[in-house]
Write a protein that holds these residues in place. Structure first.
Motif, PDB file in Angstrom:
ATOM      1  N   LEU A  19       0.892  -1.250   0.111  1.00 50.52           N
ATOM      2  CA  LEU A  19       0.002  -0.183   0.062  1.00 50.52           C
ATOM      3  C   LEU A  19       0.819   1.457   0.003  1.00 50.52           C
ATOM      4  CD1 LEU A  19      -2.967  -0.845   2.385  1.00 50.52           C
ATOM      5  CD2 LEU A  19      -3.030  -0.354  -0.222  1.00 50.52           C
ATOM      6  N   PRO A  20       1.831   1.414   0.745  1.00 48.57           N
ATOM      7  CA  PRO A  20       2.762   2.554   0.687  1.00 48.57           C
ATOM      8  C   PRO A  20       3.179   3.062  -0.691  1.00 48.57           C
ATOM      9  CG  PRO A  20       3.356   1.392   2.650  1.00 48.57           C
ATOM     10  CD  PRO A  20       2.492   0.413   1.602  1.00 48.57           C
ATOM     11  N   GLU A  21       3.774   2.106  -1.474  1.00 46.00           N
ATOM     12  CA  GLU A  21       4.088   2.270  -2.794  1.00 46.00           C
ATOM     13  C   GLU A  21       2.868   2.553  -3.651  1.00 46.00           C
ATOM     14  OE1 GLU A  21       6.129   0.108  -6.546  1.00 46.00           O
ATOM     15  OE2 GLU A  21       6.624  -0.920  -4.540  1.00 46.00           O
ATOM     16  N   VAL A  22       1.578   2.002  -3.379  1.00 48.36           N
ATOM     17  CA  VAL A  22       0.713   2.426  -4.435  1.00 48.36           C
ATOM     18  C   VAL A  22       0.082   3.682  -4.138  1.00 48.36           C
ATOM     19  CG1 VAL A  22      -1.729   1.531  -5.238  1.00 48.36           C
ATOM     20  CG2 VAL A  22      -0.022  -0.059  -4.727  1.00 48.36           C
ATOM     21  N   LEU A  23       0.054   4.030  -2.842  1.00 46.08           N
ATOM     22  CA  LEU A  23      -0.820   5.258  -2.561  1.00 46.08           C
ATOM     23  C   LEU A  23       0.191   6.246  -2.947  1.00 46.08           C
ATOM     24  CD1 LEU A  23      -2.364   4.269   0.596  1.00 46.08           C
ATOM     25  CD2 LEU A  23      -3.700   4.538  -1.496  1.00 46.08           C
ATOM     26  N   GLY A  24       1.545   6.061  -2.782  1.00 44.99           N
ATOM     27  CA  GLY A  24       2.339   7.184  -2.939  1.00 44.99           C
ATOM     28  C   GLY A  24       2.396   7.479  -4.655  1.00 44.99           C
ATOM     29  N   ARG A  25       1.802   6.682  -5.325  1.00 47.32           N
ATOM     30  CA  ARG A  25       2.084   6.910  -6.871  1.00 47.32           C
ATOM     31  C   ARG A  25       0.771   7.547  -7.312  1.00 47.32           C
ATOM     32  NH1 ARG A  25       4.877   1.403  -9.487  1.00 47.32           N
ATOM     33  NH2 ARG A  25       6.768   1.813  -8.554  1.00 47.32           N
ATOM     34  N   LEU A  26      -0.369   7.710  -6.582  1.00 46.41           N
ATOM     35  CA  LEU A  26      -1.626   8.161  -6.997  1.00 46.41           C
ATOM     36  C   LEU A  26      -1.382   9.643  -7.733  1.00 46.41           C
ATOM     37  CD1 LEU A  26      -4.182   7.327  -4.375  1.00 46.41           C
ATOM     38  CD2 LEU A  26      -4.309   6.576  -6.900  1.00 46.41           C
ATOM     39  N   PRO A  27      -2.036   9.743  -8.677  1.00 49.67           N
ATOM     40  CA  PRO A  27      -1.688  11.338  -9.385  1.00 49.67           C
ATOM     41  C   PRO A  27      -2.472  12.312  -8.464  1.00 49.67           C
ATOM     42  CG  PRO A  27      -2.302   9.800 -10.830  1.00 49.67           C
ATOM     43  CD  PRO A  27      -2.695   8.982  -9.531  1.00 49.67           C
ATOM     44  N   ARG A  28      -1.954  13.523  -8.609  1.00 49.88           N
ATOM     45  CA  ARG A  28      -2.605  14.592  -7.705  1.00 49.88           C
ATOM     46  C   ARG A  28      -4.254  14.833  -7.957  1.00 49.88           C
ATOM     47  NH1 ARG A  28      -0.844  20.959  -8.445  1.00 49.88           N
ATOM     48  NH2 ARG A  28      -2.479  21.805  -6.916  1.00 49.88           N
ATOM     49  N   GLY A  29      -5.075  14.943  -7.185  1.00 50.12           N
ATOM     50  CA  GLY A  29      -6.417  15.123  -7.210  1.00 50.12           C
ATOM     51  C   GLY A  29      -7.143  13.783  -7.114  1.00 50.12           C
ATOM     52  N   TYR A  30      -6.555  12.585  -7.157  1.00 51.73           N
ATOM     53  CA  TYR A  30      -6.980  11.531  -7.356  1.00 51.73           C
ATOM     54  C   TYR A  30      -7.165  10.747  -5.848  1.00 51.73           C
ATOM     55  CZ  TYR A  30      -6.458  10.740 -12.346  1.00 51.73           C
ATOM     56  OH  TYR A  30      -6.446  10.863 -13.661  1.00 51.73           O
ATOM     57  N   ARG A  31      -8.285  10.548  -5.396  1.00 47.76           N
ATOM     58  CA  ARG A  31      -8.722  10.092  -3.895  1.00 47.76           C
ATOM     59  C   ARG A  31      -8.574   8.574  -3.854  1.00 47.76           C
ATOM     60  NH1 ARG A  31     -13.776  10.945  -0.257  1.00 47.76           N
ATOM     61  NH2 ARG A  31     -14.679   9.950  -1.918  1.00 47.76           N
ATOM     62  N   ALA A  32      -7.852   7.998  -2.855  1.00 49.39           N
ATOM     63  CA  ALA A  32      -7.910   6.590  -2.735  1.00 49.39           C
ATOM     64  C   ALA A  32      -8.863   6.254  -1.795  1.00 49.39           C
ATOM     65  CB  ALA A  32      -6.619   6.214  -2.176  1.00 49.39           C
ATOM     66  N   ILE A  33      -9.640   5.003  -2.358  1.00 47.23           N
ATOM     67  CA  ILE A  33     -10.702   4.508  -1.391  1.00 47.23           C
ATOM     68  C   ILE A  33     -10.245   2.967  -1.068  1.00 47.23           C
ATOM     69  CG2 ILE A  33     -13.046   3.758  -1.187  1.00 47.23           C
ATOM     70  CD1 ILE A  33     -13.895   6.027  -2.661  1.00 47.23           C
ATOM     71  N   VAL A  34      -9.648   2.725  -0.366  1.00 48.16           N
ATOM     72  CA  VAL A  34      -9.045   1.466   0.382  1.00 48.16           C
ATOM     73  C   VAL A  34     -10.323   0.694   0.958  1.00 48.16           C
ATOM     74  CG1 VAL A  34      -7.360  -0.078   1.311  1.00 48.16           C
ATOM     75  CG2 VAL A  34      -6.782   2.056   0.269  1.00 48.16           C
TER      76      VAL A  34
END
Length: 248
Positions: A19-34
Motif C-alpha cells: 500500500l505505501p508504494e501504491v498510494l504514493g503513486r496516485l496522481p494529484r487530485g485522485y482520492r484513494a478508497i481502500v
C-alpha cells in the motif's frame, strides 16, 4: 488533465506491504478508497496513515469489495486498481482522459508484463480464453480482463452489477455491452506483485475465477440483460475540483 475529480477504488486483502508504494503513486487530485475485505496484517491502518479513505467490507469477495468502494465514492469518475503494486496508478491518467474527453465510456488497462514472473502462466492462459469468449459475446475487440479501469460513477451505478465474487470485472463489461457503451483498452505495465496473490496467483484461485466468469457468460448468452440507462453525454461544468472539495 489537471486536478481531476476521480475516486480510485482499491480492493484490499492483506496488502500492508504494498500500500505505501501504491498510494504514493496516485496522481494529484485522485482520492484513494481502500476497501479492506478482511485483512489481518494492519492494511487499514497503513492505508489511513497514507491518506486513504478506508472502507470496511466484511463480506468476502472481490465483487463485494468493489461494490462497497462504489458506494463510498462521490467523484464524477471512478477508477479501479489492484492494491498489490503490480500496476502503477499513474497510468490511470490517460484512461481517465479517454473517458473525460468522450472517446470511450469504459477505459480498460491491457496488462503488459514488465518483469519476469509478473503473470503466472496458468492465469495468463485462463485470461486469454475468457477474453476470446468475451469477444464472441460482445464484439468488443478486447484481449484482457484487466482490473485497471475507468468510467463515470453515475453510469456505473446504472449498470446495477450483482456479482460479488470474481466475476465482477466480466459482468461490468457484459453489462456495458448490453447498455450500448463504448469500451476500449490500452496498454499498461504489469509488474511482479508485492506479497501473495489471493486469486489468480494460485491454481485454485484461477479455477474459481474461471468458474465465476464462465457462469456469467452462460447466463449472458442464455438471456438478454434488461436494458439500462446509457452513459450520459460529456458535460464540462466549471467548479471546484475534487481535491479542493476533499480538503475544504
Amino acid at each position: 488533465m489537471g486536478d481531476m475529480n476521480v475516486d480510485v477504488i482499491l480492493p484490499c486483502l492483506d496488502e500492508a506491504d504494498a500500500l505505501p508504494e501504491v498510494l504514493g503513486r496516485l496522481p494529484r487530485g485522485y482520492r484513494a478508497i481502500v476497501v479492506d475485505n478482511g485483512s489481518t496484517d494492519g492494511s487499514a491502518d497503513v492505508a489511513r496513515a497514507h491518506g486513504a479513505l478506508v472502507v470496511t467490507e466484511p463480506v468476502k469477495g472481490f465483487g463485494s469489495a468493489c461494490a462497497a468502494g462504489v458506494a463510498a465514492a462521490t467523484a464524477e469518475y471512478v477508477a479501479f486498481c489492484d492494491a498489490d503494486a503490480s500496476m502503477d496508478p499513474a497510468e490511470l491518467v490517460p484512461l481517465v482522459a479517454r473517458v473525460a474527453t468522450g472517446h470511450t465510456d469504459l477505459a480498460l488497462g491491457r496488462r503488459v508484463p514488465t518483469t519476469p514472473g509478473a503473470w503466472a502462466p496458468h492465469a495468463r492462459f485462463a485470461n486469454r480464453v475468457l477474453a476470446v469468449l468475451m469477444r464472441r459475446a460482445t464484439g468488443y475487440r478486447l484481449r484482457d480482463l484487466g482490473p485497471m479501469r475507468v468510467m463515470r460513477r453515475a453510469d456505473l451505478v446504472c449498470l446495477d452489477l450483482r456479482d460479488r465474487r470474481s466475476g465482477y470485472p466480466l459482468e461490468m463489461v457484459l453489462a456495458a455491452h448490453a447498455a450500448g457503451w463504448r469500451v476500449d483498452e490500452s496498454d499498461i505495465g504489469y509488474a511482479q506483485r508485492i506479497g501473495d496473490s489471493k486469486v489468480t496467483g494460485t491454481l485454485r484461485g484461477t479455477v474459481n475465477a474461471v468458474k465465476d466468469m464462465s457462469r456469467l457468460l452462460r447466463e449472458y448468452r442464455r438471456e438478454a440483460r434488461p436494458t439500462v440507462v446509457a452513459p450520459a453525454p460529456v458535460r464540462h461544468v466549471a467548479g471546484p475540483t475534487h481535491s479542493e472539495e476533499v480538503h475544504s
